[in-house]
Design a protein around this motif. Structure first.
Motif, PDB file in Angstrom:
ATOM      1  N   ASP A 154       8.458   7.995  -2.747  1.00  0.00           N
ATOM      2  CA  ASP A 154       8.704   8.674  -4.018  1.00  0.00           C
ATOM      3  C   ASP A 154       7.368   9.049  -4.664  1.00  0.00           C
ATOM      4  N   PHE A 155       7.051  10.355  -4.678  1.00  0.00           N
ATOM      5  CA  PHE A 155       5.745  10.822  -5.124  1.00  0.00           C
ATOM      6  C   PHE A 155       5.737  11.159  -6.615  1.00  0.00           C
ATOM      7  N   HIS A 156       4.644  10.730  -7.284  1.00  0.00           N
ATOM      8  CA  HIS A 156       4.472  10.946  -8.719  1.00  0.00           C
ATOM      9  C   HIS A 156       3.031  11.317  -9.028  1.00  0.00           C
ATOM     10  N   GLY A 157       2.817  11.792 -10.264  1.00  0.00           N
ATOM     11  CA  GLY A 157       1.477  12.126 -10.724  1.00  0.00           C
ATOM     12  C   GLY A 157       0.956  11.081 -11.693  1.00  0.00           C
ATOM     13  N   LEU A 158      -0.299  10.723 -11.534  1.00  0.00           N
ATOM     14  CA  LEU A 158      -0.943   9.703 -12.355  1.00  0.00           C
ATOM     15  C   LEU A 158      -1.945  10.373 -13.296  1.00  0.00           C
ATOM     16  N   SER A 159      -1.980   9.930 -14.528  1.00  0.00           N
ATOM     17  CA  SER A 159      -2.898  10.514 -15.508  1.00  0.00           C
ATOM     18  C   SER A 159      -4.345  10.445 -15.016  1.00  0.00           C
ATOM     19  N   SER A 160      -5.112  11.492 -15.316  1.00  0.00           N
ATOM     20  CA  SER A 160      -6.525  11.523 -14.923  1.00  0.00           C
ATOM     21  C   SER A 160      -7.348  10.482 -15.672  1.00  0.00           C
ATOM     22  N   LYS A 161      -6.778   9.877 -16.708  1.00  0.00           N
ATOM     23  CA  LYS A 161      -7.473   8.844 -17.474  1.00  0.00           C
ATOM     24  C   LYS A 161      -7.447   7.486 -16.772  1.00  0.00           C
ATOM     25  N   ARG A 162      -6.584   7.356 -15.767  1.00  0.00           N
ATOM     26  CA  ARG A 162      -6.501   6.084 -15.044  1.00  0.00           C
ATOM     27  C   ARG A 162      -7.750   5.857 -14.208  1.00  0.00           C
ATOM     28  N   ASN A 163      -8.070   4.584 -13.959  1.00  0.00           N
ATOM     29  CA  ASN A 163      -9.306   4.272 -13.247  1.00  0.00           C
ATOM     30  C   ASN A 163      -9.119   4.108 -11.745  1.00  0.00           C
ATOM     31  N   CYS A 164      -7.935   4.440 -11.233  1.00  0.00           N
ATOM     32  CA  CYS A 164      -7.718   4.388  -9.783  1.00  0.00           C
ATOM     33  C   CYS A 164      -7.336   5.780  -9.289  1.00  0.00           C
ATOM     34  N   ASP A 165      -7.526   6.011  -8.002  1.00  0.00           N
ATOM     35  CA  ASP A 165      -7.118   7.281  -7.398  1.00  0.00           C
ATOM     36  C   ASP A 165      -5.632   7.276  -7.060  1.00  0.00           C
ATOM     37  N   ILE A 166      -5.189   6.146  -6.520  1.00  0.00           N
ATOM     38  CA  ILE A 166      -3.803   6.005  -6.070  1.00  0.00           C
ATOM     39  C   ILE A 166      -3.234   4.696  -6.618  1.00  0.00           C
ATOM     40  N   ASN A 167      -1.993   4.770  -7.079  1.00  0.00           N
ATOM     41  CA  ASN A 167      -1.254   3.574  -7.487  1.00  0.00           C
ATOM     42  C   ASN A 167      -0.004   3.485  -6.598  1.00  0.00           C
ATOM     43  N   LEU A 168       0.108   2.392  -5.862  1.00  0.00           N
ATOM     44  CA  LEU A 168       1.280   2.170  -5.014  1.00  0.00           C
ATOM     45  C   LEU A 168       2.176   1.132  -5.662  1.00  0.00           C
ATOM     46  N   GLY A 169       3.379   1.555  -6.056  1.00  0.00           N
ATOM     47  CA  GLY A 169       4.323   0.650  -6.706  1.00  0.00           C
ATOM     48  C   GLY A 169       5.235  -0.014  -5.701  1.00  0.00           C
ATOM     49  N   THR A 170       5.166  -1.353  -5.621  1.00  0.00           N
ATOM     50  CA  THR A 170       5.943  -2.105  -4.624  1.00  0.00           C
ATOM     51  C   THR A 170       6.889  -3.133  -5.241  1.00  0.00           C
ATOM     52  N   HIS A 171       6.904  -3.249  -6.575  1.00  0.00           N
ATOM     53  CA  HIS A 171       7.663  -4.287  -7.275  1.00  0.00           C
ATOM     54  C   HIS A 171       7.270  -5.665  -6.749  1.00  0.00           C
ATOM     55  N   LEU A 172       5.966  -5.926  -6.806  1.00  0.00           N
ATOM     56  CA  LEU A 172       5.392  -7.206  -6.359  1.00  0.00           C
ATOM     57  C   LEU A 172       5.699  -7.491  -4.886  1.00  0.00           C
ATOM     58  N   GLY A 173       5.730  -6.435  -4.095  1.00  0.00           N
ATOM     59  CA  GLY A 173       5.953  -6.577  -2.657  1.00  0.00           C
ATOM     60  C   GLY A 173       7.398  -6.515  -2.225  1.00  0.00           C
ATOM     61  N   LYS A 174       8.317  -6.607  -3.173  1.00  0.00           N
ATOM     62  CA  LYS A 174       9.742  -6.643  -2.826  1.00  0.00           C
ATOM     63  C   LYS A 174      10.198  -5.375  -2.126  1.00  0.00           C
ATOM     64  N   ASN A 175       9.730  -4.220  -2.603  1.00  0.00           N
ATOM     65  CA  ASN A 175      10.259  -2.941  -2.115  1.00  0.00           C
ATOM     66  C   ASN A 175       9.753  -2.550  -0.730  1.00  0.00           C
ATOM     67  N   ILE A 176       8.693  -3.217  -0.258  1.00  0.00           N
ATOM     68  CA  ILE A 176       8.110  -2.835   1.038  1.00  0.00           C
ATOM     69  C   ILE A 176       8.218  -3.970   2.055  1.00  0.00           C
ATOM     70  N   ARG A 177       9.034  -4.954   1.725  1.00  0.00           N
ATOM     71  CA  ARG A 177       9.130  -6.160   2.555  1.00  0.00           C
ATOM     72  C   ARG A 177       9.647  -5.883   3.959  1.00  0.00           C
ATOM     73  N   SER A 178      10.432  -4.816   4.127  1.00  0.00           N
ATOM     74  CA  SER A 178      11.016  -4.552   5.443  1.00  0.00           C
ATOM     75  C   SER A 178       9.991  -4.066   6.462  1.00  0.00           C
ATOM     76  N   ASP A 179       8.815  -3.631   6.000  1.00  0.00           N
ATOM     77  CA  ASP A 179       7.779  -3.181   6.946  1.00  0.00           C
ATOM     78  C   ASP A 179       6.395  -3.299   6.297  1.00  0.00           C
ATOM     79  N   GLU A 180       5.948  -4.511   6.124  1.00  0.00           N
ATOM     80  CA  GLU A 180       4.653  -4.744   5.479  1.00  0.00           C
ATOM     81  C   GLU A 180       3.490  -4.249   6.337  1.00  0.00           C
TER      82      GLU A 180
END
Length: 263
Positions: A154-180
């Protein structure tokens, strides 16, 4: 067959604009390739959340459209603001379309498994506090373990004011547990190209979001919210970095993709 895409800033941005013009009367567009990867862009148009209008995240749609053409993935994108927010509303046509793709993918994966392994299977969806996926193996001979990894990106846009290039949202690892392992590979690829990536900060893709809610509903899927800082995607002077990022995601997604077509 996937076409090799030319990485040109004006072409990518013009393709996004034309896509919106061509589909402006539709709530969203779905292209189901019957692959096990779905690229989603719910915020390419304005949204209404809790009575407030939120701006378009044009870079997320531009990236998703490019990746649709450079990988065999399925694709869904919002193309009209109907006073809703597909990433926030509990019920939406957009979410229902994704659910339909997930169910089709699972059914095809099951048919492929049965055909390849000469096995009779049965599956049910049991209603508890949450719908939990269960499967019952009945008659079996020699077979490989049944696997139905489905990837919602699910692709989104992050404000240019943020200090990272990419933010990966995983819900504390729960959402990507099937293929870490695949998640770790993405992190490795991003690091190699010098993209500063943060996990679950500033956004963790919790249970109210599109990726989090669908992971709760279908625990077997891999769902990842991908936030890209908008000055990388939207500014021509940063296009070399955007090209590198698109190449990273193209390589990673093509590594994930598996056809679920039934012969």
């Amino acid at each position: 067959m996937v076409k090799k895409q030319i990485l040109n800033f004006d072409k990518i941005q013009n393709s996004r604009k034309q896509f919106i013009i061509n589909n402006s009367q539709k709530d969203h567009v779905v292209i189901n390739s019957l692959a096990n990867v779905l690229i989603s862009a719910p915020h390419g148009v304005r949204q209404l959340r809790l009575g407030k209008i939120k701006g378009r995240e044009i870079g997320s749609l531009a990236a998703a459209l490019f990746l649709k053409e450079s990988t065999p993935s399925s694709f869904i994108a919002k193309t009209r603001n109907n006073n809703d927010d597909a990433n926030f509303d509990e019920i939406s046509d957009y979410k229902n379309s994704i659910i339909s793709i997930i169910k089709t993918n699972f059914a095809n994966a099951l048919k492929n498994f049965s055909k390849k392994n000469s096995i009779c299977m049965q599956y049910t969806f049991k209603r508890q506090k949450r719908k939990r996926f269960t499967q019952k193996l009945l008659t079996m001979r020699k077979f490989k373990p049944f696997s139905t990894n489905f990837y919602l990106l699910d692709f989104h846009g992050l404000s240019s004011k943020r200090n990272c290039d990419i933010n990966l949202g995983t819900h504390l690892g729960k959402n990507i547990r099937s293929d870490e392992k695949s998640f770790d590979l993405l992190l490795e690829l991003l690091k190699k190209e010098n993209f500063f990536t943060q996990i679950d900060a500033p956004f963790m893709a919790g249970s109210r979001t599109l990726s989090g809610s669908l992971k709760n509903k279908y625990p077997h899927i891999f769902s990842l919210q991908i936030e890209i800082r908008c000055d990388i995607t939207n500014k021509k002077e940063n296009f070399n970095r955007f090209k590198k990022l698109l190449r990273v995601f193209t390589l990673w997604i093509n590594n994930l993709v598996k056809s679920m077509k039934i012969n």
